[in-house]
Design a protein around this motif. Sequence first.
Motif, short mmCIF file in Angstrom:
data_model
loop_
_atom_site.label_atom_id
_atom_site.label_comp_id
_atom_site.label_asym_id
_atom_site.label_seq_id
_atom_site.Cartn_x
_atom_site.Cartn_y
_atom_site.Cartn_z
N LEU A 139 0.58 -1.36 -0.18
CA LEU A 139 -0.48 0.07 -0.29
C LEU A 139 0.83 1.10 -0.17
N SER A 140 1.91 1.19 0.47
CA SER A 140 2.56 2.53 0.37
C SER A 140 3.44 3.12 -0.47
N PRO A 141 3.43 2.34 -1.84
CA PRO A 141 3.78 3.57 -2.78
C PRO A 141 2.87 4.18 -3.54
N ALA A 142 1.49 3.76 -3.48
CA ALA A 142 -0.44 4.21 -3.56
C ALA A 142 0.02 5.82 -2.57
N ILE A 143 0.10 4.97 -1.66
CA ILE A 143 -0.05 5.92 -0.40
C ILE A 143 1.04 7.35 -0.97
N GLY A 144 2.37 7.07 -0.90
CA GLY A 144 3.23 7.97 -1.61
C GLY A 144 2.65 8.67 -3.04
N TYR A 145 2.55 8.47 -3.83
CA TYR A 145 1.75 8.57 -5.23
C TYR A 145 1.20 9.77 -4.79
N TRP A 146 -0.30 9.27 -3.85
CA TRP A 146 -1.35 10.18 -3.44
C TRP A 146 -0.85 11.77 -2.59
N LEU A 147 0.11 11.31 -2.01
CA LEU A 147 0.48 12.44 -1.02
C LEU A 147 1.86 13.39 -1.69
N ASN A 148 2.31 12.49 -2.09
CA ASN A 148 3.54 13.22 -2.89
C ASN A 148 3.27 13.81 -4.50
N GLY A 149 2.80 13.15 -4.98
CA GLY A 149 2.46 13.02 -6.08
C GLY A 149 2.62 12.26 -7.54
N HIS A 150 1.49 12.56 -8.70
CA HIS A 150 2.32 12.23 -10.50
C HIS A 150 1.86 12.99 -10.90
N ALA A 151 2.97 12.32 -11.93
CA ALA A 151 2.10 13.04 -13.66
C ALA A 151 0.79 12.76 -14.30
N ILE A 152 0.29 13.75 -14.06
CA ILE A 152 -1.30 13.42 -14.68
C ILE A 152 -1.30 13.51 -16.12
N VAL A 153 -1.89 12.09 -16.63
CA VAL A 153 -1.72 11.90 -17.98
C VAL A 153 -3.19 12.56 -18.52
N GLU A 154 -2.56 13.13 -19.74
CA GLU A 154 -3.04 14.23 -20.95
C GLU A 154 -5.21 13.34 -20.74
N ARG A 155 -5.31 12.18 -20.72
CA ARG A 155 -6.42 11.27 -21.08
C ARG A 155 -7.15 11.75 -19.79
N ALA A 156 -6.37 11.47 -18.46
CA ALA A 156 -7.35 11.79 -17.17
C ALA A 156 -7.89 14.04 -17.37
N THR A 157 -7.02 14.70 -17.75
CA THR A 157 -7.22 16.21 -17.43
C THR A 157 -8.15 16.31 -18.68
N ALA A 158 -8.28 15.23 -19.64
CA ALA A 158 -9.39 15.77 -20.91
C ALA A 158 -10.82 15.43 -20.40
N THR A 159 -10.33 14.10 -19.68
CA THR A 159 -11.99 13.83 -18.46
C THR A 159 -12.75 14.81 -17.90
N ILE A 160 -11.85 15.42 -17.06
CA ILE A 160 -12.19 16.50 -15.98
C ILE A 160 -12.34 17.70 -16.71
N ALA A 161 -12.23 18.04 -18.36
CA ALA A 161 -12.47 18.90 -18.74
C ALA A 161 -13.68 19.46 -19.23
N THR A 162 -14.06 17.59 -19.91
CA THR A 162 -15.73 17.46 -19.57
C THR A 162 -16.36 17.77 -19.13
N VAL A 163 -16.02 17.44 -17.49
CA VAL A 163 -17.23 17.24 -16.46
C VAL A 163 -16.93 18.81 -15.37
N ALA A 164 -16.14 19.39 -15.89
CA ALA A 164 -15.29 20.47 -14.96
C ALA A 164 -16.86 21.16 -14.89
N GLU A 165 -18.37 21.79 -15.43
CA GLU A 165 -18.81 22.44 -15.69
C GLU A 165 -20.05 21.64 -14.17
N GLN A 166 -19.75 20.67 -14.55
CA GLN A 166 -20.49 19.54 -13.58
C GLN A 166 -20.08 20.08 -12.46
N PHE A 167 -18.74 19.37 -12.54
CA PHE A 167 -17.91 20.15 -10.94
C PHE A 167 -18.29 21.42 -10.33
#
Length: 601
Positions: A139-167
């Motif tokens: 579990l520690s590797p995932a916790i480290g990425y949640w707390l310290n960050g990772h490079a978010i992929v383009e498809r994730a940001t594109a999805t967020i953009a699609t629902v940004a107004e909903q948010f």
Amino acid sequence: MKLINPNPFTTRPEIVGTFGVVTSTHWIATAVGMGILERGGNAFDAAVATAFTLQVVEPHLCGPGGDAPLILHDVRRGKTEVVCGQGPMPAGATIAHYKGLGLDLIPGTGLLPACIPGTFDAYMLVLRDYGTMRLADVLSPAIGYWLNGHAIVERATATIATVAEQFRNHWKTSAAVFLPGGDVPKPMSLFRNVTLGNTYARILKEAEAGGGGREAEIERARKAWSQGFVAEAIDSFCRTQDVMDVSGKPNRGVLTGQDMAKWQATVEAPLTYDYGRYTVCKPHTWTQGPVALQQLALLKGFDLDGMDPTSPDFIHLQVECLKLAYADRESFYGDPAFVDVPMETLLSDAYNADRRELVDPAHASMEQRPGKVDGFGGVVKLRRADGVRLGVASSGAGEPTVGRVGQTNGDTVHFDIIDKDGNMISATPSGGWLQSSPVIPDLGFPLGTRGQMFWLEEGLPGSLAPGKRPRSTLTPTLAHRDGKPYMVWGSPGGDQQDQWITQHFLRHVHCDMNLQEAIDAPAWHSEHFPSSFWPRTARPGVLVLEGRIPKDTVAELKKRGHEVEVNDEWSEGRLTAATRDDPWRKAAANPRGMQGYAAGR
């Protein structure tokens, strides 16, 4: 000197080694899983670490609030087994309740379609019963990425953009996590979800607080999830929040802490089908997995050896057979704890000999033609894409799309792992997408929406009932060859999963392609059959081809009557695969989407 690739159907080498292989839909998750093997963990330890990491790096494709079927072979036990991480519907999820809200379909977003989250307990079961490491190790590797960050992929940001107004307008708790500073994160920027990292860190802390061995830690972690602070936060959110969903009005959820406390992941035997040298293993009909077995049962009657995998005959035969298999999926499949599914008949030689006669080698069928088995099945009435009601089960596109604001279908992740001892595991985690439901603020993650796959009509195999598992599209696969465990593979893609899974297998078996070649070869999917996702619409006869399919093939398929749509050149599927062929361990990953990677040595 110019290097020339002798095979136009491959982009990368097939990974080959003797120590172990990990392949997944994201390179970070693959690296984490490989790191577990390098530190002495087995395939099951690596699987749990990989699964948690995928929740971090692909939050638009899976999350803690989702679900996960897993299929594995444990060398020590000598058994192939399925782990059900698909939670059922809550006790309050009745047809009467949803119809009382004025609904004729379960919404595809919000709180109403939430099943009991199944991922965490399934991973804890795998770690406890098949793994060797402690909870902190995986579990520690995932916790480290949640707390310290990772490079978010383009498809994730594109999805967020699609629902940004909903948010911004409705799901402000999601905006607080996925719109840092009020903006859509830029591709490959550093992204964190500290609240979710702290949720898992608290679970780990509570698990380690009581002493004892690894099994005791795991049991305390399970309790923290299903009976402790996680269940309490989910219960409170569903009871108190009116959440906007695709019905156009806000609704409260029916999932409770009591529902979570009563459920645990289970282990069961797979369904199997013998195809030449191979025995293909799938989860039961709480998934769509058996449609792959039914396709093979039909295709076994045709000579596919040596066929060109981009030829019209190779594609046409598969399409016409899958139409029959998917029609049976809609007519017969459901949670076998609630529905008597005649799988022995559906996979029998006699049944498939009769069904095979329906395949016209020169013409595409436009009909929905489920088989008839006396005393079983039901007829589903669906909306076609133009809104017209059809008399029999019809079709839709399913995953992986994100539509207009508030209309989202998400996608999925997948991984396959084989260790040096020959243990192997395949899993297709999904649900709990960032776009599916608002973030629970105390936990940092949303709930899943798998309940949208039920029907609000009585008497169908897929009719809604409390405690019933939805007929998920999630479908990992394991095959034996000559009686020995050989291959694990799968793909995200909702209703398309068992099309791409079957294509890959047939290219590997009949076209003499290695794993990477079989993944990279031009692919396609049919949308002839019922969609599993809201709004459950239909596109009869539609066949979507990658742009690399030869023009002559496209023309011939149109001539045979297929409603052909040509997509981008690299657009079909996100397959990964791994094999054990002693002494070798081999693996491959899909280049489409620029995320999946295989590793091994």
